[in-house]
Design an enzyme around this catalytic site. Structure first.
Site, PDB file in Angstrom:
ATOM      1  N   ARG A 166       0.851  -1.124  -0.037  1.00 42.47           N
ATOM      2  CA  ARG A 166      -0.101  -0.050   0.087  1.00 42.47           C
ATOM      3  C   ARG A 166       0.982   1.202   0.002  1.00 42.47           C
ATOM      4  O   ARG A 166       0.517   2.186  -0.863  1.00 42.47           O
ATOM      5  CB  ARG A 166      -0.953   0.054   1.234  1.00 42.47           C
TER       6      ARG A 166
ATOM      7  N   ASN B  54      -6.122  -2.613   2.579  1.00 39.97           N
ATOM      8  CA  ASN B  54      -6.264  -4.288   2.740  1.00 39.97           C
ATOM      9  C   ASN B  54      -7.542  -4.270   2.705  1.00 39.97           C
ATOM     10  O   ASN B  54      -8.570  -3.913   3.226  1.00 39.97           O
ATOM     11  CB  ASN B  54      -5.257  -4.371   3.845  1.00 39.97           C
TER      12      ASN B  54
END
Length: 153
Positions: free
Chosen positions: A63, A81
């Site tokens: 990320r 996520n």
């Protein structure tokens, strides 16, 4: 050579009172030659695309690296996520069209989007392993959805 079709869409809505005139809204849009993309003809346009990446993409700074790449390319949006052990998100970029001849346009922003897609599907973070990637169709709007790119926790 790509061509574009320009037309005006007239939307009529009836009011709740039978004595009032219906309101009419005229929206100018451009449809590309394949009919895939409807593009508002206002001066500013923004494209957004949703994505989901599978593989070993959690716990490997995927990320944060995604945010870094989006910032490098000038994109806005988010990623997070999921409970499916994937990373999902959405990115947005400015579209600018420049006329190259009387009937041809070049669209900027598309090359950067292809670069980002390639990065998401093939590069990722150094410790990630990408097994799959999916993308939504591009949605074009005359209003911006995001101010920056964020990692959502």
């Amino acid at each position: 050579m790509a061509t574009a079709i320009v037309f005006a869409l007239v939307v009529a809505s009836s009011s709740s009172s039978a004595t009032k005139d219906p309101s009419i809204v005229v929206v100018d849009v451009v449809v590309d030659s394949r009919g895939d993309n409807i593009i508002p003809t206002s001066d500013e346009k923004f494209a957004s695309i949703k994505f989901e990446i599978s593989g070993k993409v959690q716990g490997v700074y995927f990320r944060q690296h995604t945010k870094d790449k989006a910032d490098e390319l000038g994109f806005r949006g988010w990623c997070r996520n999921t409970s499916r052990k994937t990373v999902e998100g959405e990115y947005e970029y400015d579209i600018s069209r420049e006329q190259t001849s009387s009937s041809s346009f070049n669209e900027r922003g598309v090359e950067e989007s292809q670069t980002f897609r390639h990065w998401l599907c093939n590069v990722g973070s150094p410790k990630s392993r990408i097994d799959g990637c999916t993308f939504s169709d591009r949605v074009v709007s005359s209003s911006r959805k995001f101010e920056d790119f964020r990692v959502v926790k």
